[in-house]
Design a protein around this motif. Structure first.
Motif, mmCIF file in Angstrom:
data_model
loop_
_atom_site.group_PDB
_atom_site.id
_atom_site.type_symbol
_atom_site.label_atom_id
_atom_site.label_comp_id
_atom_site.label_asym_id
_atom_site.label_seq_id
_atom_site.Cartn_x
_atom_site.Cartn_y
_atom_site.Cartn_z
ATOM 1 N N TYR A 113 -7.606 -1.353 2.918
ATOM 2 C CA TYR A 113 -6.383 -2.154 3.027
ATOM 3 C C TYR A 113 -6.273 -2.625 4.468
ATOM 4 O O TYR A 113 -6.629 -1.889 5.396
ATOM 5 N N GLU A 137 -3.646 -4.944 -5.133
ATOM 6 C CA GLU A 137 -2.678 -4.816 -4.040
ATOM 7 C C GLU A 137 -1.980 -3.463 -4.003
ATOM 8 O O GLU A 137 -2.043 -2.746 -3.013
ATOM 9 N N ALA A 192 -2.443 -0.410 -1.354
ATOM 10 C CA ALA A 192 -1.362 -0.298 -0.377
ATOM 11 C C ALA A 192 -0.784 1.107 -0.356
ATOM 12 O O ALA A 192 -0.497 1.670 0.710
#
Length: 311
Positions: free
Chosen positions: A8, A186, A190
């Motif tokens: 990330y 995502e 995250a």
């Protein structure tokens, strides 16, 4: 589903975020759609048939966004003598069909149940998440892990306070959610970066499934919800290990979590009949509209079951 990467662009692998990393993340968030146009306007259009109440506000103008009124819709002629049913959507604001499924239920089906039940619908618990297409709030807190006392998220705390003040018995609560491909691209990376951990679960079920409360599994109720949904879209099959999102299947299309222990919204009310829906709008075998209709079908299936089994 192809395994994604834990890499990330914010923070260092294995090191949990501090204030600097969280601020970098927040500064990258932008408004992508309008809560006021998409949600508030629809809620206001329902005011002839239902009571509309503001139960709180999210003061996020300080972050460069808006101060969001938190709205719910209630059946008229509310009575503590009638059983109450609750529908919540948008706890994870990015999960579109949860929000619009709750609104569509109000527009098309809810009035049919208001003679027998008090009906309460909170269509969008996380409006900032809806506008920015996020799972978290601006503090990088997941509202659906925050239904705790005290709550770390105002999104959870304010609806908890409202529900705690209701008189009478709450018999059913359905919380509307989605699982999307962005969970892998995502949100799971995250989360791993924020907490300094490695994610090893990349499973995204193709289809609709339910998350029941292990303390109140209500297997027949869950089946009734799935039977209703199956008229609209397909139910997710377990993986080769008999699991969905890494959790053993309790019955076809259903896994169970401890709702209150993990601060999930389904632990909000203590109702006997509780479930969390999950649809997959990125499926090649479903459309966004079908996902909205599946959410409505889930609520209707649950209500019909509860109506037939009231003591």
């Amino acid at each position: 589903m192809t395994t994604e990467s834990n890499t990330y662009p914010i923070g260092k692998p294995g090191v949990a975020w501090g204030a600097e990393e969280k601020n970098i993340w927040l500064n990258e968030q932008t408004q992508k759609r309008s809560y006021f146009d998409d949600v508030v306007a629809v809620i206001e259009s329902l005011a002839n048939d239902f009571d509309v109440e503001q139960y709180g506000e999210l003061a996020y103008a300080e972050h460069g966004f808006a101060d969001y009124p938190l709205l719910l819709v209630k059946s008229k002629h509310w009575s503590a003598e009638k059983p109450t049913v609750i529908v919540t959507g948008g706890v994870h604001g990015y999960e579109t069909s949860g929000v619009h499924g709750a609104l569509r239920f109000l527009q098309t089906e809810a009035l049919k149940y208001t003679e027998q039940f008090n009906v309460l619908v909170a269509p969008c618990i996380s409006p900032w998440g809806y506008e920015t297409i996020n799972r978290w709030n601006p503090e990088t807190t997941d509202p659906n892990r925050s239904f705790l006392q005290p709550s770390p998220a105002p999104e959870a705390a304010q609806i908890m306070a409202y529900v705690a003040g209701l008189e009478g018995k709450i018999v059913m609560h359905i919380d509307l959610h989605e699982t999307t491909d962005t969970d892998n691209s995502e949100f799971r990376p995250a989360l791993a970066a924020r907490d300094g951990i490695v994610n090893d679960n990349w499973n995204i079920p193709d289809g609709f499934y339910l998350v029941g409360d292990s303390q109140h599994p209500a297997a027949a109720f869950q089946k009734a919800v799935l039977d209703s949904v199956a008229q609209v879209t397909h139910i997710a099959e377990a993986d080769d290990n008999g699991k969905l999102i890494g959790v053993p299947v309790a019955q076809f299309g259903v896994i169970n979590y401890e709702g209150k222990k993990y601060g999930l919204c389904m632990g909000l009310s203590g109702a006997d009949y509780v479930t969390t829906t999950e649809v997959y709008p990125d499926s090649a075998n479903a459309t966004p509209e079908e996902c909205i209709l599946a959410q409505v079908a889930a609520v209707v299936g649950g209500l019909n079951y509860v109506a037939a089994h009231l003591e």
